[in-house]
Write a protein that holds these residues in place. Structure first.
Motif, PDB file in Angstrom:
ATOM      1  N   GLU A   8      41.618  80.220 -48.864  1.00  0.00           N
ATOM      2  CA  GLU A   8      42.031  79.896 -50.001  1.00  0.00           C
ATOM      3  C   GLU A   8      40.461  80.506 -50.339  1.00  0.00           C
ATOM      4  O   GLU A   8      40.869  81.186 -51.334  1.00  0.00           O
ATOM      5  CB  GLU A   8      41.732  78.500 -50.179  1.00  0.00           C
ATOM      6  N   GLU A   9      39.362  80.298 -50.296  1.00  0.00           N
ATOM      7  CA  GLU A   9      37.907  80.867 -50.502  1.00  0.00           C
ATOM      8  C   GLU A   9      37.946  82.202 -50.956  1.00  0.00           C
ATOM      9  O   GLU A   9      37.916  82.757 -52.013  1.00  0.00           O
ATOM     10  CB  GLU A   9      37.111  80.712 -50.075  1.00  0.00           C
ATOM     11  N   ARG A  55      40.513  83.023 -53.480  1.00  0.00           N
ATOM     12  CA  ARG A  55      40.001  82.953 -54.892  1.00  0.00           C
ATOM     13  C   ARG A  55      38.971  83.926 -55.295  1.00  0.00           C
ATOM     14  O   ARG A  55      39.132  84.657 -57.169  1.00  0.00           O
ATOM     15  CB  ARG A  55      39.242  82.029 -54.931  1.00  0.00           C
ATOM     16  N   ARG A  56      38.295  84.464 -54.724  1.00  0.00           N
ATOM     17  CA  ARG A  56      36.990  85.718 -55.078  1.00  0.00           C
ATOM     18  C   ARG A  56      38.018  86.543 -55.471  1.00  0.00           C
ATOM     19  O   ARG A  56      38.003  87.280 -56.538  1.00  0.00           O
ATOM     20  CB  ARG A  56      36.968  85.714 -53.194  1.00  0.00           C
ATOM     21  N   TRP A  89      40.846  87.323 -56.576  1.00  0.00           N
ATOM     22  CA  TRP A  89      41.809  86.703 -57.947  1.00  0.00           C
ATOM     23  C   TRP A  89      40.104  86.689 -59.413  1.00  0.00           C
ATOM     24  O   TRP A  89      40.758  87.202 -60.106  1.00  0.00           O
ATOM     25  CB  TRP A  89      42.122  85.267 -58.108  1.00  0.00           C
ATOM     26  N   MET A  90      39.244  86.225 -58.812  1.00  0.00           N
ATOM     27  CA  MET A  90      38.306  86.425 -60.191  1.00  0.00           C
ATOM     28  C   MET A  90      37.776  87.578 -60.537  1.00  0.00           C
ATOM     29  O   MET A  90      37.349  87.476 -61.838  1.00  0.00           O
ATOM     30  CB  MET A  90      36.777  85.762 -59.451  1.00  0.00           C
ATOM     31  N   LEU A  96      46.699  82.387 -59.242  1.00  0.00           N
ATOM     32  CA  LEU A  96      45.793  82.636 -57.989  1.00  0.00           C
ATOM     33  C   LEU A  96      47.261  82.294 -56.644  1.00  0.00           C
ATOM     34  O   LEU A  96      46.640  82.616 -55.522  1.00  0.00           O
ATOM     35  CB  LEU A  96      45.357  81.013 -58.254  1.00  0.00           C
ATOM     36  N   ILE A 151      46.866  84.196 -52.754  1.00  0.00           N
ATOM     37  CA  ILE A 151      46.801  82.951 -52.251  1.00  0.00           C
ATOM     38  C   ILE A 151      47.897  83.684 -51.071  1.00  0.00           C
ATOM     39  O   ILE A 151      47.987  84.656 -49.785  1.00  0.00           O
ATOM     40  CB  ILE A 151      46.874  82.070 -51.736  1.00  0.00           C
TER      41      ILE A 151
END
Ligand code: DC
Length: 224
Positions: free
Chosen positions: A150-151, A154-155, A157-158, A169, A173
């Motif tokens: 997940e992390e 998320r990185r 995606w950012m 997002l 994933i």
């Protein structure tokens, strides 16, 4: 102090590029992003409309393709047949294309030679999936950089968001999970932790802390 070969392997989005660049700068080492090379080949294959699992076509493509990494003042530039593709290769689609072509033996053979040539003198930080296991099994220090999926997603995606690339997002994933699976289950040079790698789980850790931890380890080895 000895100039070492530093290998950083791990799944996508674990922070290898970010910490690899900073670590190399702090050590005065050259930074080599091997994923960028696979992305450049993937880009050319997509542009030519090739079937990405087609070994013969990819072999022919590799034979007439030049991939170069050039360190300049703003960072690492990636050239595909003399075209600067540093930005073009940083899209979700190019990540997937790179992963697909990277499973082909002809592509890996070609890039392996290039990576060994660039790193053999030492004083380098190389990051990828198979650096500590295949490219430089004798590397002075090996890291396996990880974080939960997940992390990592998320990185990624950012990063895309900051570049103005629209993606959601959940889709990121799914893409990261697929790439994890494909990269670690292929027949040739799959992503896996080298037996002697130092595992760094960057979930919940700041970039600075990760770099400090890794630099301490490198200096410890280089000083002995
Ligand atoms: O690190 P990256 O996301 O830029 O890498 C893109 C793809 O390239 C990755 O999904 C698998 C492949 N790759 C590889 O097989 N071996 C490497 N040493 C580096 C990348």
């Amino acid at each position: 102090m000895k100039k070492l070969i530093v290998a950083i392997d791990g799944p996508s989005g674990a922070g290898k590029s970010t910490v690899g660049k900073l670590l190399a700068r702090e050590l005065g080492y050259l930074y080599i992003d091997t994923g960028a090379m696979y992305r450049a080949i993937g880009l050319k294959a997509v542009r030519e409309g090739l079937e990405l699992k087609e070994g013969d076509a990819l072999r022919a493509l590799c034979a007439r393709t030049e991939v170069r990494l050039v360190q300049d003042v703003v960072g690492l530039k990636v050239y595909l047949d003399n075209e600067d593709v540093s930005e073009t290769i940083r899209t979700p689609d190019m990540g997937m294309a790179a992963s697909a072509v990277s499973a082909q033996p002809c592509v890996r053979e070609r890039l392996l030679q290039l990576q060994r040539r660039l790193g053999e003198g030492g004083g380098v930080v190389l990051e990828g999936r198979d650096i500590g296991t295949v490219v430089f099994p004798e590397a002075g220090v090996k890291f396996y950089l990880d974080a939960n999926v997940e992390e990592r997603a998320r990185r990624r995606w950012m990063e895309f968001k900051e570049k103005g690339i629209e993606t959601d997002l959940q889709k990121t994933i799914e893409e990261v999970s697929k790439r994890d699976y494909d990269d670690s289950h292929r027949d040739i040079a799959p992503l896996k932790k080298a037996r002697d790698a130092v595992v760094v789980d960057s979930s919940g850790m700041g970039i600075k802390d990760v770099v400090t931890l890794m630099k301490t380890k490198v200096l410890e080895v280089a000083g002995n």
